[in-house]
Design a protein around this motif. Structure first.
Motif, PDB file in Angstrom:
ATOM      1  N   MET A   1       0.828  -1.189   0.000  1.00  0.00           N
ATOM      2  CA  MET A   1       0.000   0.000   0.000  1.00  0.00           C
ATOM      3  C   MET A   1       0.868   1.248   0.000  1.00  0.00           C
ATOM      4  O   MET A   1       0.481   2.252  -0.575  1.00  0.00           O
ATOM      5  CB  MET A   1      -0.935  -0.007   1.199  1.00  0.00           C
ATOM      6  CG  MET A   1      -2.071  -0.965   1.024  1.00  0.00           C
ATOM      7  SD  MET A   1      -3.416  -0.977   2.213  1.00  0.00           S
ATOM      8  CE  MET A   1      -3.156   0.339   3.291  1.00  0.00           C
ATOM      9  N   ALA A   5       0.553   4.235  -2.902  1.00  0.00           N
ATOM     10  CA  ALA A   5       0.163   5.585  -2.537  1.00  0.00           C
ATOM     11  C   ALA A   5       1.201   6.610  -2.964  1.00  0.00           C
ATOM     12  O   ALA A   5       0.870   7.743  -3.272  1.00  0.00           O
ATOM     13  CB  ALA A   5      -0.056   5.679  -1.035  1.00  0.00           C
ATOM     14  N   LEU A  39      -6.092   5.131  -3.206  1.00  0.00           N
ATOM     15  CA  LEU A  39      -4.943   5.295  -2.318  1.00  0.00           C
ATOM     16  C   LEU A  39      -4.371   6.706  -2.368  1.00  0.00           C
ATOM     17  O   LEU A  39      -3.749   7.150  -1.410  1.00  0.00           O
ATOM     18  CB  LEU A  39      -3.830   4.308  -2.685  1.00  0.00           C
ATOM     19  CG  LEU A  39      -3.943   2.899  -2.144  1.00  0.00           C
ATOM     20  CD1 LEU A  39      -2.750   2.089  -2.608  1.00  0.00           C
ATOM     21  CD2 LEU A  39      -4.038   2.881  -0.649  1.00  0.00           C
TER      22      LEU A  39
END
Length: 63
Positions: A1, A5, A39
């Motif tokens: 993640m 992002a 994200l």
């Protein structure tokens, strides 16, 4: 993640034609693209979390 992002993709959401279903099934690629786009809104939170985790690692595991 974290990587998703931070990376700066030039992705756009799929356009829907008219009202209701446009006849196309959502593919795995569309779902991944939507996830990466969502994200982007959490970039600042993820950056602050990473800084906090680095601080904790330095304090707890530093000699």
């Amino acid at each position: 993640m974290n990587a998703g992002a931070v990376l700066n993709f030039k992705l756009k959401r799929r356009e829907l034609q008219g009202f209701g279903d446009d006849g196309r099934e959502t593919t795995a690629g569309d779902n991944i693209k939507d996830f990466l786009l969502s994200l982007r809104y959490f970039r600042i939170f993820i950056a602050l979390w990473n800084i906090f985790m680095m601080f904790c690692m330095i304090v707890l595991f530093g000699s």
